[in-house]
Write an enzyme that holds these catalytic residues in place. Structure first.
Site, PDB file in Angstrom:
ATOM      1  N   TRP A 102       0.822  -1.221   0.000  1.00 21.18           N
ATOM      2  CA  TRP A 102       0.000   0.000   0.000  1.00 21.18           C
ATOM      3  C   TRP A 102       0.841   1.249   0.000  1.00 21.18           C
ATOM      4  O   TRP A 102       0.494   2.237  -0.672  1.00 21.18           O
ATOM      5  CB  TRP A 102      -1.005  -0.023   1.155  1.00 21.18           C
ATOM      6  CG  TRP A 102      -2.071  -1.052   0.895  1.00 21.18           C
ATOM      7  CD1 TRP A 102      -2.261  -2.217   1.568  1.00 21.18           C
ATOM      8  CD2 TRP A 102      -3.037  -1.048  -0.169  1.00 21.18           C
ATOM      9  NE1 TRP A 102      -3.294  -2.930   0.999  1.00 21.18           N
ATOM     10  CE2 TRP A 102      -3.788  -2.241  -0.061  1.00 21.18           C
ATOM     11  CE3 TRP A 102      -3.347  -0.154  -1.198  1.00 21.18           C
ATOM     12  CZ2 TRP A 102      -4.826  -2.568  -0.945  1.00 21.18           C
ATOM     13  CZ3 TRP A 102      -4.381  -0.478  -2.075  1.00 21.18           C
ATOM     14  CH2 TRP A 102      -5.106  -1.661  -1.940  1.00 21.18           C
ATOM     15  N   ASP A 176      -1.608   6.404   6.576  1.00 24.28           N
ATOM     16  CA  ASP A 176      -2.709   5.649   5.982  1.00 24.28           C
ATOM     17  C   ASP A 176      -3.099   4.619   7.031  1.00 24.28           C
ATOM     18  O   ASP A 176      -2.412   3.621   7.214  1.00 24.28           O
ATOM     19  CB  ASP A 176      -2.226   4.989   4.684  1.00 24.28           C
ATOM     20  CG  ASP A 176      -3.274   4.041   4.083  1.00 24.28           C
ATOM     21  OD1 ASP A 176      -4.336   3.842   4.702  1.00 24.28           O
ATOM     22  OD2 ASP A 176      -3.003   3.504   2.994  1.00 24.28           O
ATOM     23  N   LYS A 200     -13.149  -1.582   6.566  1.00 29.50           N
ATOM     24  CA  LYS A 200     -12.479  -2.628   7.343  1.00 29.50           C
ATOM     25  C   LYS A 200     -12.929  -2.581   8.796  1.00 29.50           C
ATOM     26  O   LYS A 200     -13.413  -3.561   9.337  1.00 29.50           O
ATOM     27  CB  LYS A 200     -10.975  -2.487   7.239  1.00 29.50           C
ATOM     28  CG  LYS A 200     -10.494  -2.659   5.796  1.00 29.50           C
ATOM     29  CD  LYS A 200      -9.166  -2.045   5.565  1.00 29.50           C
ATOM     30  CE  LYS A 200      -8.870  -1.868   4.084  1.00 29.50           C
ATOM     31  NZ  LYS A 200      -9.062  -3.060   3.275  1.00 29.50           N
TER      32      LYS A 200
HETATM   33  N1  PMP Z   1      -4.529   1.579   2.047  1.00 27.41           N
HETATM   34  C1  PMP Z   1      -4.623   0.434   2.740  1.00 27.41           C
HETATM   35  C2  PMP Z   1      -3.701   0.220   3.908  1.00 27.41           C
HETATM   36  C3  PMP Z   1      -5.564  -0.533   2.373  1.00 27.41           C
HETATM   37  O1  PMP Z   1      -5.658  -1.675   3.066  1.00 27.41           O
HETATM   38  C4  PMP Z   1      -6.424  -0.295   1.278  1.00 27.41           C
HETATM   39  C5  PMP Z   1      -7.496  -1.281   0.847  1.00 27.41           C
HETATM   40  N2  PMP Z   1      -7.264  -2.589   1.111  1.00 27.41           N
HETATM   41  C6  PMP Z   1      -6.259   0.893   0.569  1.00 27.41           C
HETATM   42  C7  PMP Z   1      -5.318   1.813   0.993  1.00 27.41           C
HETATM   43  C8  PMP Z   1      -7.116   1.198  -0.616  1.00 27.41           C
HETATM   44  O2  PMP Z   1      -8.377   1.518  -0.206  1.00 27.41           O
HETATM   45  P1  PMP Z   1      -9.601   1.678  -1.192  1.00 27.41           P
HETATM   46  O3  PMP Z   1      -9.815   0.365  -1.883  1.00 27.41           O
HETATM   47  O4  PMP Z   1     -10.703   2.065  -0.280  1.00 27.41           O
HETATM   48  O5  PMP Z   1      -9.266   2.753  -2.169  1.00 27.41           O
END
Ligand code: PMP
Length: 369
Positions: A102, A176, A200
């Site tokens: 991420w 994040d 989540k």
């Molecule tokens: N950052 C993290 C740490 C994530 O776990 C996720 C989704 N699994 C995201 C960003 C992306 O999020 P989204 O799909 O809501 O754009």
């Protein structure tokens, strides 16, 4: 209600059954209004009350100081990967700490809008450790430093947020916290901005939470879309465009559920932290003593929320997953980029669910000999 299977999805993820039941009871008529929350004008009095309660409950739960604004947005964590540099970079360099999939995605997206560089990375060891903050090579004067405080895919968590000032850096830390928000308290003295999708730990998909220090608002680049300019969002109390009303309502019910949680002498998010530590310890301890299963992350930075693990004999993966499903243990398949298994233990997962998983893993191991 008949008990539901335990759901280990990484997100969208299990929500507390109490919250879902409460919402079901109000589905056709929210508190005598004659309307479902989905059918209300976002500018009406009824939704105004829902939004206000959600915001103040969240502020209380996460102990968000007054000089931070809470914004309810859309676009998810991935949109914030663009929205953060569009709002905070001010044409200067931005620094990234790479800890897994991420943060790598965040870096790539930021490079479209800002001069983004890597201050530290754990790529060399396959994203299984956390670079010590004192080894980070922070730029001279970056506009911010980005850190993913819980890497959902790699299963790495930053258990103590770094104090950038003690590293000689006055820039704000951007975290994040998508996949561990509300799983533990946040030290806001170390954070300038935190963002995360709701799907989540907070509610259904469609809502993105941003908590941002006031002085960081109002510096967006001219190319920043108005709906993504934190100043526009803050000035309009998250109602510049139509907010994700139902997702905010569901998150609001989850905040109330969180406030009711008690563990020993702890309440709310502190109670969740105690419970989450016990849940994670149960699973990691079992994996570590087993010759059959393996977790590759350094113990000091293992995630309490997302536990990736592998069967040493991967030819048994399919049998493991189908047996788990039959035992009422759902969505344990690992992310496709790393394979293996992943058990996500968000707030809605009770200790009993983790115990059921450990019992199943022990049983599966014994029958495979
Ligand atoms: N950052 C993290 C740490 C994530 O776990 C996720 C989704 N699994 C995201 C960003 C992306 O999020 P989204 O799909 O809501 O754009």
């Amino acid at each position: 209600m008949t008990p539901r299977p335990y759901n280990f999805s990484a997100g969208p993820a299990a929500m507390p059954a109490e919250v879902l039941q409460h919402a079901a009871g109000e589905m056709l008529d929210w508190q005598g209004s004659g309307m479902s929350v989905m059918e209300m004008s976002h500018r009406g009095q009824e939704f105004g009350r829902i939004l206000e309660a959600a915001e103040s409950d969240l502020r209380e739960l996460l102990a968000v100081p007054d000089h931070f604004r809470i914004l309810f947005m859309q676009g998810g964590g991935l949109a914030e990967n663009a929205i953060v540099p569009l709002n905070l970079s001010r044409g200067a360099a931005v620094d990234f700490v790479i800890t897994g999939s991420w943060s790598l995605k965040s870096l790539k997206e930021a490079r479209r809008y800002a001069q983004a560089r890597v201050a530290a990375s754990n790529e060399a060891d396959g994203h299984t450790s956390l670079p010590e903050p004192r080894t980070w090579q922070i730029s001279e004067a970056p506009s911010y430093v980005h850190l993913c405080s819980n890497e959902t895919i790699n299963g790495i968590e930053v258990h103590e947020l770094p104090d950038l000032k003690s590293l000689g850096c006055n820039a704000p830390l951007v975290i994040d916290f998508s996949s561990h928000v509300a799983s533990r308290p946040v030290d806001w003295t170390r954070v300038g901005l935190a963002f995360g999708g709701a799907q989540k730990n907070l509610g259904p998909a469609g809502l993105t939470l941003v908590v941002v220090r006031e002085d960081l608002i109002g510096h967006a680049l001219p190319i920043c879309p108005s709906a993504f300019d934190y100043k526009t969002v803050a000035d309009n109390r998250s109602m510049y465009n139509t907010p994700p009303t139902y997702a905010i309502y569901m998150a609001g019910l989850t905040f109330q559920w969180l406030k009711r949680q008690v563990e020993g002498k702890h309440q709310g998010v502190a109670a969740m932290e105690a419970r989450n530590m016990a849940k994670a310890a149960l699973l990691y301890d079992f994996i570590d003593q087993s010759p059959f299963y393996e977790n590759k992350v350094a113990p000091s930075c293992r995630s309490r929320m997302n536990v990736p693990f592998f069967l040493r004999d991967e030819s048994r993966n399919e049998a493991f997953l189908s047996g788990a499903k039959a035992a009422g243990l759902l969505q344990l398949k690992g992310h496709k980029s790393v394979g293996g298994m992943r058990a996500s233990l968000y707030n809605a997962m009770p200790l009993d669910g983790v115990q059921a998983l450990v019992n199943y893993m022990r049983h599966f191991e014994m029958t495979q000999a």
